[in-house]
Motif scaffolding. Sequence first.
Motif, mmCIF file in Angstrom:
data_model
loop_
_atom_site.group_PDB
_atom_site.id
_atom_site.type_symbol
_atom_site.label_atom_id
_atom_site.label_comp_id
_atom_site.label_asym_id
_atom_site.label_seq_id
_atom_site.Cartn_x
_atom_site.Cartn_y
_atom_site.Cartn_z
ATOM 1 N N ASP A 1 0.852 -1.176 0.000
ATOM 2 C CA ASP A 1 0.000 0.000 0.000
ATOM 3 C C ASP A 1 0.899 1.240 0.000
ATOM 4 O O ASP A 1 1.935 1.263 0.664
ATOM 5 N N TRP A 2 0.502 2.259 -0.742
ATOM 6 C CA TRP A 2 1.332 3.457 -0.854
ATOM 7 C C TRP A 2 1.393 4.206 0.479
ATOM 8 O O TRP A 2 2.460 4.538 0.974
ATOM 9 N N ASN A 3 0.238 4.478 1.077
ATOM 10 C CA ASN A 3 0.174 5.335 2.262
ATOM 11 C C ASN A 3 0.141 4.524 3.552
ATOM 12 O O ASN A 3 -0.910 4.053 3.977
ATOM 13 N N VAL A 4 1.319 4.335 4.139
ATOM 14 C CA VAL A 4 1.438 3.652 5.434
ATOM 15 C C VAL A 4 2.397 4.452 6.310
ATOM 16 O O VAL A 4 3.179 5.260 5.797
ATOM 17 N N PRO A 5 2.360 4.240 7.644
ATOM 18 C CA PRO A 5 3.217 5.027 8.542
ATOM 19 C C PRO A 5 4.701 4.765 8.337
ATOM 20 O O PRO A 5 5.104 3.688 7.892
ATOM 21 N N ASP A 6 5.495 5.733 8.669
ATOM 22 C CA ASP A 6 6.959 5.788 8.778
ATOM 23 C C ASP A 6 7.703 5.618 7.461
ATOM 24 O O ASP A 6 8.572 6.385 7.125
ATOM 25 N N LEU A 7 7.405 4.619 6.676
ATOM 26 C CA LEU A 7 8.082 4.402 5.391
ATOM 27 C C LEU A 7 7.019 3.934 4.408
ATOM 28 O O LEU A 7 6.540 2.813 4.488
ATOM 29 N N ASP A 8 6.624 4.799 3.485
ATOM 30 C CA ASP A 8 5.494 4.432 2.628
ATOM 31 C C ASP A 8 5.913 3.435 1.552
ATOM 32 O O ASP A 8 7.105 3.140 1.374
ATOM 33 N N GLY A 9 4.921 2.914 0.838
ATOM 34 C CA GLY A 9 5.180 1.858 -0.127
ATOM 35 C C GLY A 9 6.134 2.252 -1.222
ATOM 36 O O GLY A 9 6.972 1.444 -1.660
ATOM 37 N N VAL A 10 6.062 3.489 -1.718
ATOM 38 C CA VAL A 10 6.951 3.939 -2.785
ATOM 39 C C VAL A 10 8.386 4.085 -2.279
ATOM 40 O O VAL A 10 9.343 3.721 -2.968
ATOM 41 N N GLU A 11 8.554 4.609 -1.069
ATOM 42 C CA GLU A 11 9.898 4.714 -0.486
ATOM 43 C C GLU A 11 10.504 3.327 -0.287
ATOM 44 O O GLU A 11 11.697 3.109 -0.541
ATOM 45 N N LEU A 12 9.695 2.396 0.190
ATOM 46 C CA LEU A 12 10.172 1.027 0.377
ATOM 47 C C LEU A 12 10.548 0.401 -0.959
ATOM 48 O O LEU A 12 11.569 -0.285 -1.077
ATOM 49 N N LEU A 13 9.731 0.623 -1.970
ATOM 50 C CA LEU A 13 10.015 0.094 -3.305
ATOM 51 C C LEU A 13 11.331 0.655 -3.843
ATOM 52 O O LEU A 13 12.143 -0.084 -4.417
ATOM 53 N N HIS A 14 11.552 1.950 -3.656
ATOM 54 C CA HIS A 14 12.813 2.576 -4.097
ATOM 55 C C HIS A 14 14.007 1.919 -3.420
ATOM 56 O O HIS A 14 15.016 1.606 -4.058
ATOM 57 N N TRP A 15 13.909 1.714 -2.109
ATOM 58 C CA TRP A 15 14.994 1.048 -1.368
ATOM 59 C C TRP A 15 15.218 -0.369 -1.896
ATOM 60 O O TRP A 15 16.360 -0.817 -2.072
ATOM 61 N N LEU A 16 14.135 -1.084 -2.148
ATOM 62 C CA LEU A 16 14.224 -2.477 -2.594
ATOM 63 C C LEU A 16 14.955 -2.584 -3.927
ATOM 64 O O LEU A 16 15.828 -3.444 -4.099
ATOM 65 N N ARG A 17 14.609 -1.714 -4.866
ATOM 66 C CA ARG A 17 15.214 -1.781 -6.204
ATOM 67 C C ARG A 17 16.600 -1.143 -6.244
ATOM 68 O O ARG A 17 17.515 -1.683 -6.874
ATOM 69 N N GLN A 18 16.766 -0.007 -5.553
ATOM 70 C CA GLN A 18 18.006 0.740 -5.664
ATOM 71 C C GLN A 18 19.126 0.168 -4.807
ATOM 72 O O GLN A 18 20.269 0.054 -5.262
ATOM 73 N N TYR A 19 18.808 -0.198 -3.568
ATOM 74 C CA TYR A 19 19.849 -0.585 -2.625
ATOM 75 C C TYR A 19 19.936 -2.096 -2.418
ATOM 76 O O TYR A 19 21.029 -2.635 -2.252
ATOM 77 N N GLN A 20 18.806 -2.770 -2.422
ATOM 78 C CA GLN A 20 18.832 -4.226 -2.293
ATOM 79 C C GLN A 20 19.011 -4.901 -3.644
ATOM 80 O O GLN A 20 19.384 -6.067 -3.709
ATOM 81 N N GLN A 21 18.707 -4.169 -4.701
ATOM 82 C CA GLN A 21 18.763 -4.702 -6.069
ATOM 83 C C GLN A 21 17.964 -6.001 -6.181
ATOM 84 O O GLN A 21 18.378 -6.958 -6.838
ATOM 85 N N SER A 22 16.822 -5.996 -5.518
ATOM 86 C CA SER A 22 15.948 -7.168 -5.515
ATOM 87 C C SER A 22 15.004 -7.121 -6.706
ATOM 88 O O SER A 22 14.485 -6.061 -7.083
ATOM 89 N N GLU A 23 14.764 -8.278 -7.301
ATOM 90 C CA GLU A 23 13.837 -8.395 -8.416
ATOM 91 C C GLU A 23 12.517 -9.035 -7.997
ATOM 92 O O GLU A 23 11.728 -9.441 -8.845
ATOM 93 N N THR A 24 12.279 -9.127 -6.692
ATOM 94 C CA THR A 24 11.013 -9.683 -6.218
ATOM 95 C C THR A 24 9.849 -8.898 -6.813
ATOM 96 O O THR A 24 9.832 -7.670 -6.747
ATOM 97 N N PRO A 25 8.857 -9.566 -7.414
ATOM 98 C CA PRO A 25 7.720 -8.847 -8.006
ATOM 99 C C PRO A 25 6.976 -8.007 -6.972
ATOM 100 O O PRO A 25 6.789 -8.440 -5.837
ATOM 101 N N VAL A 26 6.564 -6.814 -7.396
ATOM 102 C CA VAL A 26 5.876 -5.881 -6.512
ATOM 103 C C VAL A 26 4.605 -5.363 -7.182
ATOM 104 O O VAL A 26 4.651 -4.904 -8.335
ATOM 105 N N ILE A 27 3.496 -5.441 -6.451
ATOM 106 C CA ILE A 27 2.252 -4.799 -6.874
ATOM 107 C C ILE A 27 1.964 -3.657 -5.912
ATOM 108 O O ILE A 27 1.942 -3.854 -4.702
ATOM 109 N N MET A 28 1.791 -2.468 -6.476
ATOM 110 C CA MET A 28 1.499 -1.294 -5.664
ATOM 111 C C MET A 28 -0.007 -1.070 -5.613
ATOM 112 O O MET A 28 -0.692 -1.115 -6.639
ATOM 113 N N LEU A 29 -0.522 -0.840 -4.395
ATOM 114 C CA LEU A 29 -1.931 -0.532 -4.195
ATOM 115 C C LEU A 29 -2.057 0.917 -3.723
ATOM 116 O O LEU A 29 -1.265 1.366 -2.902
#
Length: 247
Positions: free
Chosen positions: A57-85
């Motif tokens: 979900d995009w709007n959640v406390p402390d670290l929103d879904g888009v920020e988490l997605l950015h970290w996942l792709r940029q810093y973890q370089q993870s290719e785990t599939p992601v669906i954004m709600l």
Amino acid sequence: MRIAVLEDEPNQMEYLVHTLENQLALDDENVSCVTFERGEALRRALRRETFDLLVLDWNVPDLDGVELLHWLRQYQQSETPVIMLSSRSSQHDVANALGIGADDYIVKPLRPLELAARIRRLLQRNRPRPTKSLERYGNWIFDRPSSSVSVEQDGEKQHFELTEREFRLALALFRKLGQAVSRAYLMESMGHDGELSTRALDSQIYRLRAKLGLYAARGLRLQTVYGQGYRLESTDDNHHNEVPPAV
């Protein structure tokens, strides 16, 4: 299949989990959801856990879904599939999420059949398409009805009869070839409802490695990943890195 769900609204979370676990029946595979109300909690889990899919979900406390997605792709370089709600439906918001690395974007309110269909399509891109009973990874063929595995190497074919749990464990590792796989993920893949001790899982891994001969001579290596779990990796770049479609 193990899915991480990030959603801070209890009713929405309950609805999401019910939809995923009841609508998403892929072959004979069970679906389990691990839920998170805060983005930072999910980020901590992603450093040590393995998931087949993230539903954020995009709007959640402390670290929103888009920020988490950015970290996942940029810093973890993870290719785990992601669906954004999100309830955000503007072209700018959709393009932003997809540009950062979301595989799909669904505007709330959710429609269960649509969500399940989009997830199936997404996961099919990341796995070989199995026939009714077989999955193939390089020279390795997994026969689900018989819980057996065969491999052809140097013109010779070998056949291995496995227990159901050994088969599930092997299939989980081959499906994540080249990736570190957490202990919790492997235990769920084997169908363990309760806790399995570290020593018991290590014993299962040891027996499977010996039974299938998962050593460098066969072009594969099964290694321990400290603090996380195990990784099955190729030692023959030309032969195992690409996964052909299932026969």
